[in-house]
Design an enzyme around this catalytic site. Structure first.
Site, mmCIF file in Angstrom:
data_model
loop_
_atom_site.group_PDB
_atom_site.id
_atom_site.type_symbol
_atom_site.label_atom_id
_atom_site.label_comp_id
_atom_site.label_asym_id
_atom_site.label_seq_id
_atom_site.Cartn_x
_atom_site.Cartn_y
_atom_site.Cartn_z
ATOM 1 N N SER A 25 0.796 -1.355 0.047
ATOM 2 C CA SER A 25 -0.041 -0.084 0.122
ATOM 3 C C SER A 25 0.812 1.288 -0.088
ATOM 4 O O SER A 25 0.454 2.395 -0.321
ATOM 5 C CB SER A 25 -0.885 0.004 1.253
ATOM 6 O OG SER A 25 -0.239 -0.044 2.432
ATOM 7 N N HIS B 269 0.433 5.030 6.263
ATOM 8 C CA HIS B 269 -0.202 5.313 4.924
ATOM 9 C C HIS B 269 0.095 7.016 4.811
ATOM 10 O O HIS B 269 -0.077 7.663 5.573
ATOM 11 C CB HIS B 269 -1.472 5.016 4.510
ATOM 12 C CG HIS B 269 -1.598 3.670 4.748
ATOM 13 N ND1 HIS B 269 -2.193 2.785 5.752
ATOM 14 C CD2 HIS B 269 -1.495 2.662 3.843
ATOM 15 C CE1 HIS B 269 -2.253 1.544 5.582
ATOM 16 N NE2 HIS B 269 -1.573 1.507 4.210
ATOM 17 N N GLU C 227 -14.803 10.590 10.415
ATOM 18 C CA GLU C 227 -14.066 10.520 11.873
ATOM 19 C C GLU C 227 -12.862 10.921 12.031
ATOM 20 O O GLU C 227 -12.256 10.649 13.123
ATOM 21 C CB GLU C 227 -14.571 8.832 12.283
ATOM 22 C CG GLU C 227 -15.920 8.504 11.970
ATOM 23 C CD GLU C 227 -17.125 9.313 12.745
ATOM 24 O OE1 GLU C 227 -16.363 9.710 14.131
ATOM 25 O OE2 GLU C 227 -18.118 9.505 12.220
#
Length: 260
Positions: free
Chosen positions: A30, A236, A229
């Protein structure tokens, strides 16, 4: 002068020169992935602002920049093909057939940049976890099969996370995995970029507060519509973080030894 000669000369003079295009394949997890190209998802309305460094790597391959990489390859232009995927380890990237799709496309003169480790090291997630021995085996597989296709493999140690901080510097959160990458690189005589150390040095120089708030996915509720939220994510990257890591990778490429 004979008309035929004039015509032949004219044909040669106006024959377009074929440009050499080098393709750089990115395989990894990722932190390297291109989130704007995830199964047709609406990136801006679902995932933004998360970015992997591969998502912003293409701009570093401008024509004027390629002169700084001529020790690695000769090219008139470069096409970056980001095949990295979130949550993948060396093993799962292979088992899902993602590497097979890359090798099917690979041609002589291509480049393959290989960066795994975040998920391989996740002992608490057995569906991803790969021990050090297995990690090395899969890295060898990627390197050897890339070479069989005539491509140039480049290994990267995993980019740092935003912890642990101590005395103003980030420590090694990846255990023995970065060294395993270097071991395979030495064993197979393959190029390696120590992205972990490059990112540790860069982030430590910027300071914990700056990096936490500008490079990683840390922000309060309500700042981004896709994360109502808020987020507290020190793995990341925000766009600025992805951009900085991409710059570090490019800098790392510039310092690699000359290829014959």
């Amino acid at each position: 002068m004979p008309l035929l000669f004039v015509l032949l000369v004219g044909t040669v003079a106006f024959t377009p020169v074929k440009k050499k295009i080098v393709r750089i394949y990115l395989i990894g997890d990722s932190t390297m992935a291109d989130y704007s190209d995830y199964d047709g998802e609406d990136y801006l309305n679902k995932r933004y602002p998360i970015m992997g460094w591969g998502q912003v790597f293409q701009p570093f391959m401008r024509k004027d920049s390629l002169a700084q990489l001529k020790h690695l390859f000769k090219a008139d232009s470069v096409q970056v093909l980001d095949k990295a995927r979130g949550g993948r380890s060396t093993r799962t990237f292979f088992e899902e057939g993602r590497w097979a799709k890359v090798t099917k496309e690979l041609k002589k003169g291509d480049v393959v940049m290989i960066q795994f480790g975040h998920n391989d090291a996740a002992e608490n997630k057995p569906e991803r976890y790969v021990n050090i021995q297995g990690y090395k085996e899969y890295l060898r597989l990627y390197v050897n099969q890339a070479r069989e296709k005539g491509a140039l493999p480049i290994l990267l140690t995993p980019v740092t996370r935003n912890y642990p901080w101590k005395d103003g510097k980030i420590g090694n959160v990846h255990g023995k995995y970065p060294q395993a990458v270097k071991d395979v690189a030495k064993e197979l005589n393959v190029l390696v970029i120590d992205l972990q150390q490059l990112s540790i040095d860069s982030f430590s120089a910027k300071g914990q507060d700056y990096v936490t708030n500008n490079y990683f996915m840390n922000f309060p509720a309500g700042q981004y519509k896709n994360y109502p939220e808020g987020q507290n994510d020190n793995t990341h990257f925000l766009p600025a973080g992805a951009q900085e890591v991409a710059r570090l990778v490019f800098q790392g490429m510039k310092t690699l030894p000359k290829q014959q």
